[in-house]
Every structure is written in structure tokens, then in C-alpha cells.
Design a protein around this motif. Structure first.
Motif, mmCIF file in Angstrom:
data_model
loop_
_atom_site.group_PDB
_atom_site.id
_atom_site.type_symbol
_atom_site.label_atom_id
_atom_site.label_comp_id
_atom_site.label_asym_id
_atom_site.label_seq_id
_atom_site.Cartn_x
_atom_site.Cartn_y
_atom_site.Cartn_z
ATOM 1 N N GLY A 196 -22.788 28.761 59.359
ATOM 2 C CA GLY A 196 -21.729 28.404 58.418
ATOM 3 C C GLY A 196 -21.808 26.966 57.939
ATOM 4 O O GLY A 196 -21.573 26.685 56.765
ATOM 5 N N GLU A 197 -22.115 26.046 58.839
ATOM 6 C CA GLU A 197 -22.191 24.642 58.458
ATOM 7 C C GLU A 197 -23.273 24.412 57.407
ATOM 8 O O GLU A 197 -23.058 23.692 56.418
ATOM 9 C CB GLU A 197 -22.473 23.776 59.693
ATOM 10 C CG GLU A 197 -21.385 23.809 60.760
ATOM 11 C CD GLU A 197 -20.149 23.013 60.378
ATOM 12 O OE1 GLU A 197 -20.125 22.409 59.278
ATOM 13 O OE2 GLU A 197 -19.199 22.985 61.192
ATOM 14 N N THR A 198 -24.448 24.994 57.600
ATOM 15 C CA THR A 198 -25.533 24.790 56.642
ATOM 16 C C THR A 198 -25.241 25.480 55.314
ATOM 17 O O THR A 198 -25.608 24.971 54.245
ATOM 18 C CB THR A 198 -26.867 25.287 57.213
ATOM 19 O OG1 THR A 198 -26.720 26.632 57.691
ATOM 20 C CG2 THR A 198 -27.332 24.394 58.354
ATOM 21 N N TYR A 199 -24.550 26.633 55.376
ATOM 22 C CA TYR A 199 -24.152 27.278 54.127
ATOM 23 C C TYR A 199 -23.196 26.387 53.348
ATOM 24 O O TYR A 199 -23.321 26.238 52.121
ATOM 25 C CB TYR A 199 -23.494 28.637 54.416
ATOM 26 C CG TYR A 199 -22.878 29.276 53.196
ATOM 27 C CD1 TYR A 199 -23.665 29.652 52.107
ATOM 28 C CD2 TYR A 199 -21.501 29.503 53.124
ATOM 29 C CE1 TYR A 199 -23.096 30.242 50.982
ATOM 30 C CE2 TYR A 199 -20.932 30.085 52.016
ATOM 31 C CZ TYR A 199 -21.731 30.451 50.941
ATOM 32 O OH TYR A 199 -21.166 31.023 49.826
ATOM 33 N N GLU A 200 -22.249 25.764 54.044
ATOM 34 C CA GLU A 200 -21.303 24.884 53.358
ATOM 35 C C GLU A 200 -21.992 23.649 52.783
ATOM 36 O O GLU A 200 -21.617 23.167 51.708
ATOM 37 C CB GLU A 200 -20.176 24.486 54.317
ATOM 38 C CG GLU A 200 -19.243 25.640 54.656
ATOM 39 C CD GLU A 200 -18.074 25.221 55.532
ATOM 40 O OE1 GLU A 200 -17.816 23.998 55.634
ATOM 41 O OE2 GLU A 200 -17.410 26.106 56.104
ATOM 42 N N MET A 201 -23.000 23.147 53.471
ATOM 43 C CA MET A 201 -23.753 22.010 52.943
ATOM 44 C C MET A 201 -24.466 22.402 51.649
ATOM 45 O O MET A 201 -24.499 21.634 50.681
ATOM 46 C CB MET A 201 -24.757 21.516 53.984
ATOM 47 C CG MET A 201 -24.118 20.880 55.209
ATOM 48 S SD MET A 201 -25.295 20.555 56.543
ATOM 49 C CE MET A 201 -26.144 19.144 55.859
#
Length: 350
Positions: A196-201
Motif C-alpha cells: 500500500g505504501e508504494t502504491y500511494e507513492m
């Protein structure tokens, strides 16, 4: 709410040079006989689909769609997982990923990337011609080898990597937008979009592009020990495609999430056929129904133990038994009263 469509099957792991898996007619009959209602189609094998022709000829797309429909099936989504991988490749992986592209671009990373980008653009138009509204792919990766912060990453490396990834994908996302199709990234180890974190980035880097959506596959999250149920709560508005693939995580005193370079069958985290792993699909199907997911439940077979044909047969039944036919009324409607403003005001003491 909407009843999830299915069952469907991703064909990538079944295509081969042996009947019935070596022709469109053969594999469609096989899938239909097992009870599948849809097929998710990879796009690199012209025995099944000529991607460029599907993009350039509505007649060809209609004929392809008609042939598949003759077996009682629909195309759920087209897939460019392998081509998407090639949109962004770190030089360390050049030789490994050449196999995903035509021989004439091997050893030429620039030409290979240009080929991959064109493939994605063909996929956008082909999806429109086929009447599809979602497409499955990978993001590719410039940063995966740096995921563990040792040695220390130079300041700005990750930000620069996502800026470059966004630069490469924005023209493709715009192409999908022009064709009215959501581009669904499968969040996956080995990609720069792996949680999720990398998708948001990435989402931030592409200015929250409306077509930068998600293919939800909980199996990859079990191997990362990520909360795959809460993930749906966070990202349900972006989830437009769904892979039904099971997994299990059995850590020992010798290995955990990184797997110790072991083979799939000997890893602590491994993929399994639907129903053979640890994933709570009952809750997943309930969550997706709750959030009005309008797509397909697509079985992906990647089991390191069970035979693929047994997995497919059982998988079709597994999905069928998990799809919730959503209700069209509240359970307590029998006790409902008519709307009456004066009555309501009286009961509020007004």
C-alpha cells in the motif's frame, strides 16, 4: 451492492503446446466445461489474441469476442503483466527480462521499453474494442533491489525512482483514460508497487490519476504479512480487478518472509490453490460485496503442490461457492413504517 461476477480463470498458467491448451477453441471449451464463465487473457500469444489487430480492427475484436461467447464465456480483462514489467527494468535484470520481449529487441533496453509501451497502448484500445473497462498489468521496477535499506540508500533515490516510474507510465495512463479503461496494477513482489505504501507513492507521483487502479491479489500480502482485509478498506475505491489465489505463511526458526533462497515448495511463504491455504476468502468476498465491487473473481493457479487441472476444477467450484448473491432489501423491511414528517417531528419532541 453488486453481485461479483464469476467464476473466471486467468489463462496464463494453462497455455501450452498440448491440447486443449494450445488453441483458443480448445482452452475455451476446457474452461466452460469446468464451469468458468469468464477468461482473463494474456496478450503475447497470437494463437489466442493478436493484440495489435484487436486494437486496430473492431471487426477482429468483435469476431474474437463472438467466438469466446459461443462457449458461454466472456473476456474479463486482458493482461499485459509481462509487457508492463518491461516498462521499467533496472539494468541488473536486463538479461533476465529479455525473455519477455521479441528477439529483435533483446540486448537493447531502449528498444525493449519502447516495444512494451506500445504494447500497453495497443491493450488500451483493444480493451475498448472488446467492451472491457479494466486491464491487468505490472508496474515494472527500478527500485526493487533497494527495498531493504542496507547499505543505506542515498537521499532522494526512492523519490527519483518513483518520479521516473511516473514519467514512463503517465502517457500510458492517459491512453487508457482516452479509451475509458482502468489500468489495474497487480501489487506484487519484484515490482515497485508491492504494497500500500508504494502504491500511494506512485499515486502521488502520477497526480492521483483516475485510471491508476488496482488488481487485488491477497496471496502476495500473506507472504509479506500485510493485513489483506484492511487493505480492502483502504483501497476499495481503486480495486477494479481481483485474483483468487491462496497462500500460506509458515515461518520456522530458519526462515521467514525472505524465504532463505529456497524453492517454492520449501519456502515459509508459498502460493496454494484456492482453499488449500490460509486466506480468509469468506471475509474477502463479503468485503468486496459490501463495497460494491463490480468486477470478476478470477482464479489464478500458482500452486507449488497441486496439479494445475485439479486446481482449476476445484477453483471454479470454490469461487462459485464464495460469490455472494447480494440482497435487494434490508432484512428488517417487514417492520418498516411509512415516511411521515409530522410523525418524525412528534417523536423528536418537536
Amino acid at each position: 451492492m453488486t453481485t461479483i461476477q464469476g467464476p473466471a480463470v486467468f489463462l496464463a498458467q494453462f497455455i501450452s503446446d498440448e491440447a486443449p491448451f494450445n488453441s483458443l477453441d480448445g482452452i475455451c471449451k476446457w474452461a466452460a466445461d469446468l464451469g468458468f464463465k469468464g477468461i482473463q487473457m494474456p496478450t503475447l500469444d497470437t494463437r489466442f489474441i493478436d493484440l495489435q489487430k484487436a486494437a486496430e480492427s473492431k471487426t477482429y475484436a468483435d469476431e474474437l469476442k463472438g467466438k469466446i461467447a459461443s462457449y458461454g464465456l466472456e473476456i474479463t480483462e486482458l493482461s499485459t503483466h509481462l509487457q508492463g514489467q518491461l516498462v521499467a527494468v533496472h539494468p541488473a535484470y536486463d538479461d533476465f527480462f529479455d525473455a519477455f520481449a521479441p528477439v529483435n529487441v533483446h540486448g537493447n533496453s531502449k528498444a525493449r521499453q519502447e516495444w512494451a509501451v506500445q504494447q500497453l497502448k495497443y491493450a488500451a484500445k483493444a480493451s475498448q474494442n472488446l467492451g472491457l473497462n479494466a486491464h491487468a498489468t505490472f508496474s515494472g521496477s527500478l527500485l526493487w533491489q533497494y527495498f531493504h535499506p542496507w547499505p543505506q540508500r542515498p537521499p532522494g533515490l526512492v523519490e527519483d525512482g518513483f518520479a521516473e516510474l511516473a514519467k514512463r507510465w503517465l502517457p500510458i495512463l492517459n491512453e487508457f483514460d482516452q479509451n475509458g479503461v482502468d489500468l489495474c496494477y497487480e501489487i506484487h513482489p519484484g515490482e515497485d508497487l508491492f504494497d500500500g505504501e508504494t502504491y500511494e507513492m506512485f499515486l502521488k507521483a502520477v497526480n492521483n490519476h483516475s485510471r491508476a487502479c488496482l488488481l487485488y491479489d491477497p496471496s502476495h500480502f500473506v507472504l509479506q504479512q500485510l493485513d489483506y482485509i484492511q487493505y480492502i478498506d483502504f483501497y476499495h475505491e481503486r480495486i477494479k480487478a481481483f485474483h483468487v489465489k491462496d497462500a500460506e505463511f509458515n515461518p520456522t526458526g530458519k526462515q521467514g518472509t525472505f524465504g532463505g533462497y529456497q524453492s517454492w515448495v520449501n519456502r515459509a511463504g508459498r502460493y496454494r490453490s484456492p482453499g488449500d491455504g490460509q486466506i480468509d476468502f469468506k471475509t474477502i468476498f463479503s468485503k468486496l460485496a459490501q463495497y460494491d465491487f463490480k468486477g470478476w473473481a478470477v482464479m489464478e493457479w500458482e500452486c507449488c503442490i497441486k496439479n494445475q487441472e485439479d486446481g482449476a476444477r476445484e477453483g471454479a467450484e470454490f469461487i462459485k461457492n464464495h460469490i455472494i448473491k447480494v440482497t435487494d432489501k434490508a432484512f428488517d423491511d417487514f417492520a418498516a413504517v411509512e415516511t411521515n414528517k409530522a410523525f418524525n417531528r412528534k417523536n423528536l419532541g418537536l
